[in-house]
Design a protein around this motif. Structure first.
Motif, PDB file in Angstrom:
ATOM      1  N   VAL A 129       0.799  -1.078   0.167  1.00 40.01           N
ATOM      2  CA  VAL A 129       0.032   0.014  -0.061  1.00 40.01           C
ATOM      3  C   VAL A 129       0.963   1.187  -0.050  1.00 40.01           C
ATOM      4  O   VAL A 129       1.750   1.390   0.899  1.00 40.01           O
ATOM      5  CB  VAL A 129      -1.118  -0.010   0.937  1.00 40.01           C
ATOM      6  N   ILE A 130       0.988   2.095  -0.825  1.00 37.08           N
ATOM      7  CA  ILE A 130       1.487   3.358  -1.280  1.00 37.08           C
ATOM      8  C   ILE A 130       0.396   4.534  -0.643  1.00 37.08           C
ATOM      9  O   ILE A 130      -0.567   4.751  -1.414  1.00 37.08           O
ATOM     10  CB  ILE A 130       1.802   3.616  -2.547  1.00 37.08           C
ATOM     11  N   LEU A 131       0.779   5.130   0.303  1.00 35.17           N
ATOM     12  CA  LEU A 131       0.156   6.193   1.103  1.00 35.17           C
ATOM     13  C   LEU A 131       0.780   7.723   0.520  1.00 35.17           C
ATOM     14  O   LEU A 131       1.642   8.069   0.747  1.00 35.17           O
ATOM     15  CB  LEU A 131       0.089   6.141   2.526  1.00 35.17           C
ATOM     16  N   VAL A 132      -0.294   8.382  -0.099  1.00 30.03           N
ATOM     17  CA  VAL A 132       0.292   9.606  -0.848  1.00 30.03           C
ATOM     18  C   VAL A 132      -0.592  10.992  -0.099  1.00 30.03           C
ATOM     19  O   VAL A 132      -1.753  10.912   0.022  1.00 30.03           O
ATOM     20  CB  VAL A 132      -0.097   9.351  -2.106  1.00 30.03           C
ATOM     21  N   ASP A 133       0.200  12.135   0.019  1.00 30.86           N
ATOM     22  CA  ASP A 133      -0.111  13.097   0.249  1.00 30.86           C
ATOM     23  C   ASP A 133       0.492  14.219  -0.378  1.00 30.86           C
ATOM     24  O   ASP A 133       1.543  13.926  -0.936  1.00 30.86           O
ATOM     25  CB  ASP A 133      -0.341  13.292   1.928  1.00 30.86           C
ATOM     26  N   ASP A 134       0.056  15.370  -0.347  1.00 32.12           N
ATOM     27  CA  ASP A 134       0.613  16.646  -0.959  1.00 32.12           C
ATOM     28  C   ASP A 134       2.093  16.999  -0.266  1.00 32.12           C
ATOM     29  O   ASP A 134       2.789  18.003  -0.884  1.00 32.12           O
ATOM     30  CB  ASP A 134      -0.294  17.736  -1.435  1.00 32.12           C
ATOM     31  N   GLY A 135       2.004  16.513   1.022  1.00 40.35           N
ATOM     32  CA  GLY A 135       3.403  17.069   1.758  1.00 40.35           C
ATOM     33  C   GLY A 135       2.961  16.864   3.101  1.00 40.35           C
ATOM     34  O   GLY A 135       1.968  16.442   3.710  1.00 40.35           O
ATOM     35  N   LEU A 136       4.068  16.802   4.152  1.00 37.95           N
ATOM     36  CA  LEU A 136       4.031  16.444   5.448  1.00 37.95           C
ATOM     37  C   LEU A 136       4.490  17.649   6.278  1.00 37.95           C
ATOM     38  O   LEU A 136       5.487  18.096   5.802  1.00 37.95           O
ATOM     39  CB  LEU A 136       4.550  15.168   5.703  1.00 37.95           C
ATOM     40  N   ALA A 137       4.016  18.040   7.388  1.00 38.21           N
ATOM     41  CA  ALA A 137       4.777  18.794   8.440  1.00 38.21           C
ATOM     42  C   ALA A 137       5.217  17.983   9.595  1.00 38.21           C
ATOM     43  O   ALA A 137       6.090  17.396   9.585  1.00 38.21           O
ATOM     44  CB  ALA A 137       3.874  19.865   8.864  1.00 38.21           C
ATOM     45  N   THR A 138       4.187  17.999  10.567  1.00 32.77           N
ATOM     46  CA  THR A 138       4.367  17.082  11.780  1.00 32.77           C
ATOM     47  C   THR A 138       4.134  15.587  11.411  1.00 32.77           C
ATOM     48  O   THR A 138       4.720  14.808  12.066  1.00 32.77           O
ATOM     49  CB  THR A 138       3.306  17.313  12.828  1.00 32.77           C
ATOM     50  N   GLY A 139       3.674  15.257  10.250  1.00 26.73           N
ATOM     51  CA  GLY A 139       3.344  13.783   9.894  1.00 26.73           C
ATOM     52  C   GLY A 139       2.083  13.129  10.762  1.00 26.73           C
ATOM     53  O   GLY A 139       1.823  11.860  10.649  1.00 26.73           O
ATOM     54  N   ALA A 140       1.318  13.949  11.508  1.00 28.36           N
ATOM     55  CA  ALA A 140       0.421  13.232  12.334  1.00 28.36           C
ATOM     56  C   ALA A 140      -0.774  12.761  11.654  1.00 28.36           C
ATOM     57  O   ALA A 140      -1.185  11.611  11.937  1.00 28.36           O
ATOM     58  CB  ALA A 140      -0.160  14.294  13.381  1.00 28.36           C
ATOM     59  N   THR A 141      -1.116  13.147  10.668  1.00 24.53           N
ATOM     60  CA  THR A 141      -2.246  12.656   9.656  1.00 24.53           C
ATOM     61  C   THR A 141      -1.812  11.479   8.965  1.00 24.53           C
ATOM     62  O   THR A 141      -2.482  10.373   8.876  1.00 24.53           O
ATOM     63  CB  THR A 141      -2.837  13.462   8.669  1.00 24.53           C
ATOM     64  N   MET A 142      -0.547  11.581   8.557  1.00 26.18           N
ATOM     65  CA  MET A 142       0.051  10.258   7.832  1.00 26.18           C
ATOM     66  C   MET A 142       0.221   9.108   8.789  1.00 26.18           C
ATOM     67  O   MET A 142       0.228   8.028   8.448  1.00 26.18           O
ATOM     68  CB  MET A 142       1.303  10.585   6.830  1.00 26.18           C
ATOM     69  N   ARG A 143       0.715   9.420   9.996  1.00 30.95           N
ATOM     70  CA  ARG A 143       0.891   8.209  11.081  1.00 30.95           C
ATOM     71  C   ARG A 143      -0.627   7.694  11.151  1.00 30.95           C
ATOM     72  O   ARG A 143      -0.550   6.492  11.390  1.00 30.95           O
ATOM     73  CB  ARG A 143       1.439   9.117  12.312  1.00 30.95           C
ATOM     74  N   ALA A 144      -1.524   8.379  11.332  1.00 33.22           N
ATOM     75  CA  ALA A 144      -2.736   7.948  11.777  1.00 33.22           C
ATOM     76  C   ALA A 144      -3.330   7.003  10.280  1.00 33.22           C
ATOM     77  O   ALA A 144      -3.835   5.922  10.477  1.00 33.22           O
ATOM     78  CB  ALA A 144      -3.808   9.009  11.904  1.00 33.22           C
ATOM     79  N   ALA A 145      -2.877   7.361   9.122  1.00 35.42           N
ATOM     80  CA  ALA A 145      -3.042   6.858   7.990  1.00 35.42           C
ATOM     81  C   ALA A 145      -2.614   5.461   8.024  1.00 35.42           C
ATOM     82  O   ALA A 145      -2.972   4.267   7.630  1.00 35.42           O
ATOM     83  CB  ALA A 145      -2.932   7.410   6.835  1.00 35.42           C
ATOM     84  N   ALA A 146      -1.118   5.328   8.426  1.00 32.84           N
ATOM     85  CA  ALA A 146      -0.542   4.199   8.143  1.00 32.84           C
ATOM     86  C   ALA A 146      -0.823   3.252   9.537  1.00 32.84           C
ATOM     87  O   ALA A 146      -1.074   2.151   9.243  1.00 32.84           O
ATOM     88  CB  ALA A 146       0.987   4.755   8.493  1.00 32.84           C
TER      89      ALA A 146
END
Length: 216
Positions: A129-146
């Motif tokens: 699974v490749i999780l894609v966003d337009d950019g990260l700052a703290t990474g909190a949302t991406m961590r929740a997604a992962a």
């Protein structure tokens, strides 16, 4: 020498796809875009790689009076991530977070309905699974997604973004098998500074891109 800015999210996605070319045309690969801004990037990645696209709705928990600063995030399945150190530093307690989380949970449900309707979520068991966003700052949302995806028993989780600070990339390796970030500025200021054109992505644009991939 400062790396070039991206023209827009679509150009960023095309460049990101080049860094992910080893995953092209593999039957076990899915690309999941994080709405809303991550979906135009993910669309280009999925199209270039020739793999399916879907969305994973997560919501940032913005700090009171500093809404752009994520002290945490929520995802489907009751996933909740909290940066306790940052919350403590900002003096944000549970009583302040509760109404924010309630509001964001309602918005998460609204977006799930808007983008998915009754369509079931893909079976990600054993998949890459490749999780894609337009950019990260703290990474909190991406961590929740992962973390949300991890609960679905994939074989591999890859975080892929056009821009993110080095420390965020390193921290995400706690929940992802691989992190790909094309630009890793230090010091980092804001995602939008790395785009020449960075408008808000609308629900309609997300729905249109999903329709183009046969997911709307």
């Amino acid at each position: 020498m400062r790396p070039e800015r991206f023209a827009d999210r679509h150009e960023a996605g095309q460049e990101l796809a080049g860094a992910l070319s080893r995953y092209a045309r593999r039957p076990d690969v899915w690309v999941l875009g994080l709405p809303r801004g991550g979906v135009p990037v993910a669309y280009e990645v999925a199209r270039a790689l020739g793999v399916p696209l879907d969305v994973l709705v997560v919501r940032k928990l913005g700090a009171p009076r500093h809404e752009e600063l994520a002290v945490g995030a929520i995802g489907p399945g009751g996933v909740r991530v909290l940066n306790r150190e940052l919350a403590r530093h900002l003096g944000v307690g549970p009583e302040e977070l509760e109404p924010i989380e309630r509001r964001e949970r309602a918005e998460l449900e609204r977006r799930q309905q808007a983008y998915r309707g009754q369509r079931p979520f893909p079976d990600l068991s054993g998949k890459t699974v490749i999780l894609v966003d337009d950019g990260l700052a703290t990474g909190a949302t991406m961590r929740a997604a992962a973390l949300a995806v991890r609960a679905m028993h994939p074989a591999r989780v890859v975080v892929a973004v056009p821009v993110a600070p080095p420390d965020t990339c390193e921290a995400l390796l706690e929940v992802a098998d691989e992190v790909v970030a094309l630009r890793q500025p230090d010091p980092f200021q804001a995602v939008g500074l790395w785009y020449e054109h960075f408008p808000q992505t609308s629900d309609e644009e997300v729905q249109d891109l999903l329709r183009r991939c046969g997911k709307g």
